[in-house]
Design an enzyme around this catalytic site. Sequence first.
Site, short mmCIF file in Angstrom:
data_model
loop_
_atom_site.label_atom_id
_atom_site.label_comp_id
_atom_site.label_asym_id
_atom_site.label_seq_id
_atom_site.Cartn_x
_atom_site.Cartn_y
_atom_site.Cartn_z
N LYS A 105 -11.82 -5.27 -83.48
CA LYS A 105 -12.24 -5.43 -84.82
C LYS A 105 -13.72 -4.54 -84.69
O LYS A 105 -14.23 -4.16 -85.88
CB LYS A 105 -12.67 -6.85 -85.07
CG LYS A 105 -11.25 -7.66 -85.18
CD LYS A 105 -10.59 -7.12 -86.36
CE LYS A 105 -9.48 -8.15 -87.04
NZ LYS A 105 -8.73 -7.53 -88.16
N TYR A 131 -9.06 -8.33 -79.02
CA TYR A 131 -9.22 -8.71 -80.62
C TYR A 131 -10.56 -8.32 -81.05
O TYR A 131 -10.91 -7.42 -81.83
CB TYR A 131 -8.83 -10.02 -80.72
CG TYR A 131 -9.04 -10.53 -82.36
CD1 TYR A 131 -8.37 -10.05 -83.02
CD2 TYR A 131 -9.98 -11.54 -82.57
CE1 TYR A 131 -8.39 -10.33 -84.43
CE2 TYR A 131 -10.25 -11.91 -83.82
CZ TYR A 131 -9.25 -11.34 -85.02
OH TYR A 131 -9.32 -11.78 -86.18
N ASN A 189 -5.55 -5.42 -94.21
CA ASN A 189 -5.74 -6.95 -93.84
C ASN A 189 -4.85 -7.36 -92.54
O ASN A 189 -5.47 -8.40 -91.76
CB ASN A 189 -5.67 -7.80 -94.89
CG ASN A 189 -5.78 -9.31 -94.30
OD1 ASN A 189 -6.52 -9.90 -94.28
ND2 ASN A 189 -4.26 -9.85 -94.46
P1 NAD Z 1 -2.32 -14.64 -90.38
O1 NAD Z 1 -1.57 -14.75 -88.96
O2 NAD Z 1 -1.89 -15.68 -91.24
O3 NAD Z 1 -1.70 -13.42 -91.14
C1 NAD Z 1 -1.38 -12.09 -90.71
C2 NAD Z 1 -0.94 -11.32 -91.36
O4 NAD Z 1 -0.45 -10.24 -90.82
C3 NAD Z 1 0.51 -11.91 -91.96
O5 NAD Z 1 0.60 -11.40 -93.39
C4 NAD Z 1 1.35 -10.76 -91.12
O6 NAD Z 1 2.65 -10.57 -91.82
C5 NAD Z 1 0.55 -9.63 -90.77
N1 NAD Z 1 1.17 -8.93 -89.53
C6 NAD Z 1 1.06 -9.42 -88.26
N2 NAD Z 1 1.69 -8.49 -87.49
C7 NAD Z 1 2.12 -7.63 -88.07
C8 NAD Z 1 3.00 -6.23 -87.85
N3 NAD Z 1 3.09 -5.91 -86.71
N4 NAD Z 1 3.37 -5.76 -88.99
C9 NAD Z 1 2.83 -5.87 -90.13
N5 NAD Z 1 2.25 -6.96 -90.61
C10 NAD Z 1 1.83 -7.84 -89.63
O7 NAD Z 1 -3.64 -14.51 -90.06
P2 NAD Z 1 -4.96 -14.59 -91.05
O8 NAD Z 1 -5.78 -15.27 -90.65
O9 NAD Z 1 -4.66 -14.53 -92.42
O10 NAD Z 1 -5.58 -13.03 -90.68
C11 NAD Z 1 -5.53 -11.80 -91.68
C12 NAD Z 1 -6.80 -10.98 -91.20
O11 NAD Z 1 -8.01 -11.81 -91.07
C13 NAD Z 1 -6.50 -10.45 -89.77
O12 NAD Z 1 -6.78 -8.98 -89.74
C14 NAD Z 1 -7.40 -11.38 -88.78
O13 NAD Z 1 -7.57 -10.64 -87.83
C15 NAD Z 1 -8.55 -11.60 -89.85
N6 NAD Z 1 -9.30 -12.72 -89.40
C16 NAD Z 1 -8.84 -13.81 -89.57
C17 NAD Z 1 -9.75 -14.93 -89.29
C18 NAD Z 1 -9.31 -16.38 -89.25
O14 NAD Z 1 -9.79 -17.18 -88.85
N7 NAD Z 1 -7.95 -16.56 -89.96
C19 NAD Z 1 -11.02 -14.76 -88.83
C20 NAD Z 1 -11.37 -13.66 -88.71
C21 NAD Z 1 -10.44 -12.47 -89.24
#
Ligand code: NAD
Length: 247
Positions: free
Chosen positions: A159, A155, A90
């Site tokens: 994906k 990005y 994730n």
């Molecule tokens: P967030 O920024 O709240 O969390 C991201 C997580 O990734 C955190 O737990 C962080 O510790 C971890 N992370 C970031 N950089 C890191 C690194 N270098 N090493 C280890 N861990 C790392 O974001 P989120 O929205 O919870 O995103 C989680 C996933 O969902 C991601 O893959 C993101 O691309 C995907 N996503 C999010 C959304 C959205 O709208 N929030 C939409 C589509 C996809």
Amino acid sequence: MLKGKVAIVTGGTRGIGLAIVKAFLAEGASVALFGSREETVNKALEAIKAKTPDASVMGLWPNLGNYAEIEKAVQEVKAHFGKIDILANNAGVSARESIYDYDPAAFDKVVNLNVNSVFYCAKAVAPIMREQGGGSIVNTSSMVSLYGQPSGCSYPASKFAVNGLTKSLARELGKDNIRVNAVLPGVTRTDMVAALPKEMVDRIASTIPLGRVGEPEEVANAFVFLASDKASYITGAILSVDGATQV
Ligand code: NAD
């Protein structure tokens, strides 16, 4: 739905990842959450333990850009819980730079976390799952893996690659009873979205057929299903959890 299973969740300290950790625990799994730093991992563990003191949870902070560190952490999880049934890949970062200002090193950083760590974690757990007779890998992709986006090209590119890894590993690992699927969240209420201007989020929400952005728990529910035995004949699936967003 996950009673007796052991799961690893990367990026499990906040946002969608933390919601996945909580949902897996609530469904009876033991969980190892991987975060980027010791402090944030401990903070997440404390918050979980405060609400659910009996939760079977541990935390580690391997550098997800480094295969050797990931392999070591995965072996630690196996030694602690005795097995690994589920991997939720994730962790991820997004990007908004225009190609005109985009530093190639910054592009590499996004790809290294969003793509390489998915491959590294899958590579580290696959032999363990094969030996156990199977497992489930669920990758967090994004709706932008279907549409692209108008800036921050690393990005969506990363994906699209996650979808490619999902489809390919599903074909490669099916014979070992390891299922590989991806969840494509739409705009979901996490720090990643909090960083966007409110007007932008409201504008996006008004175009979504369900009329709102998603909640992390709604994305986590899809992970529970795909990780569980209820999805025993589902592999290579790319499941949108986006309220039917059309960009
Ligand atoms: P967030 O920024 O709240 O969390 C991201 C997580 O990734 C955190 O737990 C962080 O510790 C971890 N992370 C970031 N950089 C890191 C690194 N270098 N090493 C280890 N861990 C790392 O974001 P989120 O929205 O919870 O995103 C989680 C996933 O969902 C991601 O893959 C993101 O691309 C995907 N996503 C999010 C959304 C959205 O709208 N929030 C939409 C589509 C996809």
